[in-house]
Design a protein around this motif. Structure first.
Motif, PDB file in Angstrom:
ATOM      1  N   PHE A   5       0.833  -1.203   0.000  1.00  0.00           N
ATOM      2  CA  PHE A   5       0.000   0.000   0.000  1.00  0.00           C
ATOM      3  C   PHE A   5       0.868   1.253   0.000  1.00  0.00           C
ATOM      4  O   PHE A   5       0.564   2.237  -0.687  1.00  0.00           O
ATOM      5  CB  PHE A   5      -0.931  -0.006   1.213  1.00  0.00           C
ATOM      6  CG  PHE A   5      -1.802   1.219   1.308  1.00  0.00           C
ATOM      7  CD1 PHE A   5      -2.847   1.413   0.426  1.00  0.00           C
ATOM      8  CD2 PHE A   5      -1.550   2.180   2.280  1.00  0.00           C
ATOM      9  CE1 PHE A   5      -3.647   2.553   0.502  1.00  0.00           C
ATOM     10  CE2 PHE A   5      -2.344   3.314   2.367  1.00  0.00           C
ATOM     11  CZ  PHE A   5      -3.397   3.499   1.478  1.00  0.00           C
ATOM     12  N   LEU A   6       1.964   1.226   0.759  1.00  0.00           N
ATOM     13  CA  LEU A   6       2.877   2.365   0.792  1.00  0.00           C
ATOM     14  C   LEU A   6       3.522   2.591  -0.572  1.00  0.00           C
ATOM     15  O   LEU A   6       3.725   3.737  -0.992  1.00  0.00           O
ATOM     16  CB  LEU A   6       3.953   2.144   1.861  1.00  0.00           C
ATOM     17  CG  LEU A   6       3.479   2.164   3.315  1.00  0.00           C
ATOM     18  CD1 LEU A   6       4.632   1.847   4.258  1.00  0.00           C
ATOM     19  CD2 LEU A   6       2.859   3.514   3.664  1.00  0.00           C
ATOM     20  N   GLY A  11       3.462   5.933  -5.892  1.00  0.00           N
ATOM     21  CA  GLY A  11       2.973   6.174  -7.246  1.00  0.00           C
ATOM     22  C   GLY A  11       1.965   7.302  -7.283  1.00  0.00           C
ATOM     23  O   GLY A  11       1.976   8.141  -8.198  1.00  0.00           O
ATOM     24  N   LEU A  12       1.091   7.348  -6.279  1.00  0.00           N
ATOM     25  CA  LEU A  12       0.095   8.412  -6.196  1.00  0.00           C
ATOM     26  C   LEU A  12       0.763   9.768  -5.991  1.00  0.00           C
ATOM     27  O   LEU A  12       0.339  10.775  -6.564  1.00  0.00           O
ATOM     28  CB  LEU A  12      -0.877   8.127  -5.049  1.00  0.00           C
ATOM     29  CG  LEU A  12      -2.033   9.116  -4.868  1.00  0.00           C
ATOM     30  CD1 LEU A  12      -2.952   9.093  -6.084  1.00  0.00           C
ATOM     31  CD2 LEU A  12      -2.827   8.790  -3.601  1.00  0.00           C
ATOM     32  N   ASN A  51      -7.292   4.306  -3.809  1.00  0.00           N
ATOM     33  CA  ASN A  51      -6.441   4.012  -2.655  1.00  0.00           C
ATOM     34  C   ASN A  51      -7.206   4.131  -1.344  1.00  0.00           C
ATOM     35  O   ASN A  51      -7.024   3.316  -0.432  1.00  0.00           O
ATOM     36  CB  ASN A  51      -5.232   4.950  -2.642  1.00  0.00           C
ATOM     37  CG  ASN A  51      -4.101   4.475  -3.531  1.00  0.00           C
ATOM     38  OD1 ASN A  51      -3.257   3.684  -3.123  1.00  0.00           O
ATOM     39  ND2 ASN A  51      -4.093   4.946  -4.767  1.00  0.00           N
ATOM     40  N   ILE A  52      -8.055   5.137  -1.243  1.00  0.00           N
ATOM     41  CA  ILE A  52      -8.823   5.330  -0.008  1.00  0.00           C
ATOM     42  C   ILE A  52      -9.776   4.158   0.222  1.00  0.00           C
ATOM     43  O   ILE A  52      -9.816   3.566   1.311  1.00  0.00           O
ATOM     44  CB  ILE A  52      -9.606   6.656  -0.061  1.00  0.00           C
ATOM     45  CG1 ILE A  52      -8.643   7.844  -0.039  1.00  0.00           C
ATOM     46  CG2 ILE A  52     -10.578   6.747   1.120  1.00  0.00           C
ATOM     47  CD1 ILE A  52      -9.315   9.191  -0.233  1.00  0.00           C
ATOM     48  N   ASP A 184       2.024  -9.364  -3.527  1.00  0.00           N
ATOM     49  CA  ASP A 184       1.192  -9.926  -4.584  1.00  0.00           C
ATOM     50  C   ASP A 184       1.519  -9.244  -5.904  1.00  0.00           C
ATOM     51  O   ASP A 184       2.423  -8.411  -5.992  1.00  0.00           O
ATOM     52  CB  ASP A 184      -0.296  -9.777  -4.242  1.00  0.00           C
ATOM     53  CG  ASP A 184      -0.678  -8.330  -3.954  1.00  0.00           C
ATOM     54  OD1 ASP A 184       0.108  -7.419  -4.305  1.00  0.00           O
ATOM     55  OD2 ASP A 184      -1.754  -8.104  -3.379  1.00  0.00           O
ATOM     56  N   PHE A 185       0.759  -9.572  -6.941  1.00  0.00           N
ATOM     57  CA  PHE A 185       1.039  -9.018  -8.264  1.00  0.00           C
ATOM     58  C   PHE A 185       0.722  -7.527  -8.349  1.00  0.00           C
ATOM     59  O   PHE A 185       1.234  -6.829  -9.221  1.00  0.00           O
ATOM     60  CB  PHE A 185       0.257  -9.798  -9.335  1.00  0.00           C
ATOM     61  CG  PHE A 185       0.912 -11.086  -9.725  1.00  0.00           C
ATOM     62  CD1 PHE A 185       1.930 -11.106 -10.665  1.00  0.00           C
ATOM     63  CD2 PHE A 185       0.533 -12.281  -9.138  1.00  0.00           C
ATOM     64  CE1 PHE A 185       2.551 -12.292 -11.027  1.00  0.00           C
ATOM     65  CE2 PHE A 185       1.145 -13.476  -9.496  1.00  0.00           C
ATOM     66  CZ  PHE A 185       2.157 -13.482 -10.438  1.00  0.00           C
ATOM     67  N   TRP A 186      -0.134  -7.046  -7.447  1.00  0.00           N
ATOM     68  CA  TRP A 186      -0.429  -5.617  -7.436  1.00  0.00           C
ATOM     69  C   TRP A 186       0.818  -4.803  -7.103  1.00  0.00           C
ATOM     70  O   TRP A 186       0.939  -3.645  -7.506  1.00  0.00           O
ATOM     71  CB  TRP A 186      -1.536  -5.312  -6.426  1.00  0.00           C
ATOM     72  CG  TRP A 186      -2.875  -5.816  -6.846  1.00  0.00           C
ATOM     73  CD1 TRP A 186      -3.608  -6.800  -6.257  1.00  0.00           C
ATOM     74  CD2 TRP A 186      -3.650  -5.376  -7.964  1.00  0.00           C
ATOM     75  NE1 TRP A 186      -4.783  -6.999  -6.930  1.00  0.00           N
ATOM     76  CE2 TRP A 186      -4.839  -6.143  -7.983  1.00  0.00           C
ATOM     77  CE3 TRP A 186      -3.453  -4.412  -8.951  1.00  0.00           C
ATOM     78  CZ2 TRP A 186      -5.818  -5.967  -8.946  1.00  0.00           C
ATOM     79  CZ3 TRP A 186      -4.430  -4.236  -9.917  1.00  0.00           C
ATOM     80  CH2 TRP A 186      -5.598  -5.008  -9.908  1.00  0.00           C
TER      81      TRP A 186
END
Length: 215
Positions: A5-6, A11-12, A51-52, A184-186
């Motif tokens: 997530f970080l 990227g964001l 993301n949220i 994971d792949f994400w």
């Protein structure tokens, strides 16, 4: 779960930097620049909500992918249409734009439940066409190193090919390992996304340099 997530937040952040950069230097720019700027603004809004929602309700943000693929397809189809000088290519882009949108409208009308899932036809058709447009543009400008939007086109190809491969392969839930953190792949999708944003930033620098040179 926190580490991937970080990475997505990185990227964001780069997307935000690019969006602000393009917006701040929008004065006296052509239509291609403005389409790209609008694309980045829409992309940032979509990614922010993605993301949220993904953080507070994992797996509940799939519906946002439809907005992403559709607005990306519309804006970048118009973007490449403006870059091409060949009349046949221009007409072909409009034809495929209309065809895909009509087919998607029919598909969602017949199967409303697709709204809450990944639509493989939507992902495949829009991504393949945009990659094709970008490749044609690069091929046409292969010998002209100073052409605009070369960085962007390369970044678009790299990211769409990588992300579409993940989507279309059905590995969206696949986990590589869970210790010392979940991977994971994400995660790889996020890495390619960061590369994409880096190349967009390079494009902005190149466009800014051209303006400074002309002035």
């Amino acid at each position: 779960m926190l580490f991937p997530f970080l990475v997505s937040l990185v990227g964001l952040f780069f997307l935000l930097v690019n969006t602000v950069s393009f917006y701040r230097t929008r004065k006296d720019k052509d239509s291609h620049y403005f389409i790209l700027m609008v694309y980045l603004i829409c992309l940032f809004v979509n990614e922010l909500f993605c993301n949220i929602i993904g953080f507070y309700a994992p797996g509940s943000n799939f519906f946002l992918s439809h907005y992403y693929f559709i607005f990306q397809f519309i804006l970048l189809s118009l973007f490449f249409r403006g870059l091409f000088t060949n009349a046949i290519l221009k007409k072909a882009i409009l034809f495929f734009l209309g065809l895909v949108l009509v087919l998607l409208a029919v598909q969602y009308y017949r199967t409303p439940s697709l709204y809450w899932e990944f639509n493989l036809f939507e992902i495949g058709s829009t991504s393949i066409l945009l990659v094709l447009y970008a490749i044609i543009y690069l091929f046409q400008n292969f010998k002209n190193i100073k052409s605009n939007y070369i960085y962007f086109s390369n970044g678009l190809i790299i990211y769409l090919v990588s992300s579409s491969t993940i989507f279309l392969s059905g590995n969206t839930d696949a986990v590589i390992f869970t210790e010392p953190f979940l991977l994971d792949f994400w995660f790889f999708n996020s890495l390619f996304y960061i590369l994409y944003q880096f190349l967009i930033f390079k494009e902005w620098q190149a466009l800014k340099h051209i303006k400074m040179t002309k002035s």
